[in-house]
Write a protein that holds these residues in place. Structure first.
Motif, short mmCIF file in Angstrom:
data_model
loop_
_atom_site.label_atom_id
_atom_site.label_comp_id
_atom_site.label_asym_id
_atom_site.label_seq_id
_atom_site.Cartn_x
_atom_site.Cartn_y
_atom_site.Cartn_z
N ALA A 215 0.84 -1.21 0.00
CA ALA A 215 0.00 0.00 0.00
C ALA A 215 0.87 1.26 0.00
O ALA A 215 0.57 2.23 -0.71
CB ALA A 215 -0.92 -0.01 1.22
N LEU A 216 1.95 1.24 0.77
CA LEU A 216 2.84 2.40 0.81
C LEU A 216 3.59 2.54 -0.52
O LEU A 216 3.84 3.67 -0.98
CB LEU A 216 3.82 2.26 1.97
N ASP A 217 3.91 1.42 -1.15
CA ASP A 217 4.58 1.47 -2.44
C ASP A 217 3.71 2.17 -3.49
O ASP A 217 4.21 2.96 -4.31
CB ASP A 217 4.90 0.05 -2.89
N ALA A 218 2.40 1.90 -3.45
CA ALA A 218 1.49 2.57 -4.39
C ALA A 218 1.44 4.07 -4.13
O ALA A 218 1.34 4.88 -5.08
CB ALA A 218 0.09 1.97 -4.26
N LEU A 219 1.53 4.47 -2.87
CA LEU A 219 1.53 5.90 -2.54
C LEU A 219 2.81 6.57 -3.02
O LEU A 219 2.78 7.69 -3.58
CB LEU A 219 1.36 6.08 -1.04
N LEU A 220 3.93 5.91 -2.82
CA LEU A 220 5.21 6.49 -3.23
C LEU A 220 5.30 6.63 -4.74
O LEU A 220 6.02 7.50 -5.24
CB LEU A 220 6.36 5.64 -2.71
N ALA A 221 4.57 5.76 -5.46
CA ALA A 221 4.61 5.86 -6.92
C ALA A 221 4.03 7.18 -7.41
O ALA A 221 4.37 7.64 -8.52
CB ALA A 221 3.84 4.69 -7.53
N ASP A 222 3.19 7.81 -6.60
CA ASP A 222 2.58 9.10 -6.98
C ASP A 222 3.35 10.31 -6.47
O ASP A 222 3.00 11.44 -6.77
CB ASP A 222 1.14 9.18 -6.45
N SER A 223 4.38 10.05 -5.67
CA SER A 223 5.06 11.18 -5.02
C SER A 223 5.91 12.01 -5.97
O SER A 223 6.23 13.17 -5.68
CB SER A 223 5.95 10.65 -3.88
N ASN A 224 6.29 11.45 -7.11
CA ASN A 224 7.20 12.15 -8.01
C ASN A 224 6.49 12.69 -9.26
O ASN A 224 7.13 13.13 -10.22
CB ASN A 224 8.32 11.19 -8.44
N ASN A 225 5.15 12.67 -9.22
CA ASN A 225 4.41 13.07 -10.42
C ASN A 225 4.63 14.54 -10.80
O ASN A 225 4.63 14.90 -11.98
CB ASN A 225 2.91 12.82 -10.22
N SER A 226 4.81 15.41 -9.82
CA SER A 226 4.89 16.86 -10.09
C SER A 226 6.32 17.38 -10.16
O SER A 226 6.53 18.60 -10.32
CB SER A 226 4.13 17.64 -9.01
N ARG A 227 7.30 16.50 -10.04
CA ARG A 227 8.68 16.96 -10.00
C ARG A 227 9.06 17.69 -11.28
O ARG A 227 9.66 18.77 -11.25
CB ARG A 227 9.62 15.76 -9.76
N ALA A 228 8.71 17.10 -12.40
CA ALA A 228 9.11 17.71 -13.68
C ALA A 228 8.45 19.08 -13.88
O ALA A 228 9.10 20.04 -14.33
CB ALA A 228 8.73 16.78 -14.83
#
Length: 284
Positions: free
Chosen positions: A141-154
């Motif tokens: 479950a935490l892995d799925a959350l971390l997958a969204d953490s870098n969406n806005s970096r670019a």
């Protein structure tokens, strides 16, 4: 003298039977009245009663005593009611013992069969009863959350570069505020997850929370700088003037970077254990 042609008279023996009749012996005496009754009940000496056949295991009735008038034939012709009842009871008892033995043997076979079945099924039952690792679903479950953490970096990097060169300032400010909202949303989602089974979960959640909140603060500070740059005297020769908003954004960004490093160091061993995605600090 006897008359001519008549049978001669046999003289009697004084005090006894006539000479032509042999005195009776004990075996030739008339049978007792009991025997006479037996013959009358059985329909006479010519009617022979059939007795039941007995197996080798059934007790045989005792043979009547030999001798006497019709002694052997009388015993074969009739048995007493008590003796017949005894024979029947003995036969039933033997049949009951045989049936009990068969059932007992069958019960032993069933018990052995059941024991074998239980023995064969024991490993499967133990394997099915073993609890799964409770930390694994939490890690996923935490892995799925971390997958969204870098969406806005670019988009954040592009927005900051545009501000520095005084380009698309309005779009840059909007993108930065959207990124800040995404960081805060990650914090909210993290608070709803159960991670109590993960190793060092308190430090992991605290590091992620600080990293995302600091990043959101940095995004908002950069967005405010974009607003300032778009105003009077915000740009000089194609370059944005530096304001206090830039310093605040850089400090918050530095705090986020440190927290992300800590979170990455705590998360990656967990990800490797369960075959999940590892993350560098800059990817959080």
């Amino acid at each position: 003298m006897p008359a001519p042609g008549s049978a001669p008279q046999v003289p009697e023996r004084p005090g006894g039977a006539p000479y032509a009749i042999r005195p009776g012996r004990p075996g030739d005496r008339p049978p007792p009245s009991e025997f006479d009754g037996l013959f009358r009940d059985s329909g006479g000496a010519d009617e022979t009663q059939q007795l039941p056949q007995f197996g080798p295991d059934v007790p045989q009735p005792p043979s009547p005593p030999s001798g006497g008038h019709g002694g052997g034939g009388g015993g074969r012709r009739r048995m007493s009611r008590g003796m017949l009842i005894g024979v029947v009871v003995a036969g039933c008892a033997l049949a009951g013992l045989a049936a009990g033995a068969v059932l007992s043997m069958g019960g032993d076979d069933d018990k052995k069969k059941n024991d074998t079945t239980l023995s064969d099924s024991s490993p499967s039952a133990e394997q099915s009863s073993e609890p799964a690792d409770p930390a694994e679903p939490q890690a996923k479950a935490l892995d799925a959350l971390l997958a969204d953490s870098n969406n806005s970096r670019a988009s954040v990097i592009k927005a900051v570069d545009n501000i520095k060169s005084c380009k698309d300032l309005t779009t840059a400010a909007s993108d930065l505020r959207t990124a800040a909202g995404q960081r805060n949303d990650l914090v909210t989602r993290l608070g709803k997850l159960s991670v109590d089974k993960l190793p060092d979960n308190a430090r992991l959640t605290a590091s992620l929370t600080k990293a995302w909140k600091s990043s959101a603060r940095a995004d908002n500070e950069y967005a405010a700088w974009a607003d300032q740059t778009g105003g009077k005297r915000g740009c000089h020769k194609g370059k944005a003037r530096r304001t206090p908003r830039v310093g605040a954004a850089e400090r918050a960004s530095g705090e986020a970077t440190q927290a992300k490093k800590t979170a990455s160091g705590l998360w990656n061993p967990i990800a490797s254990r369960y075959g999940l995605t590892t993350h560098e600090a800059t990817e959080l």
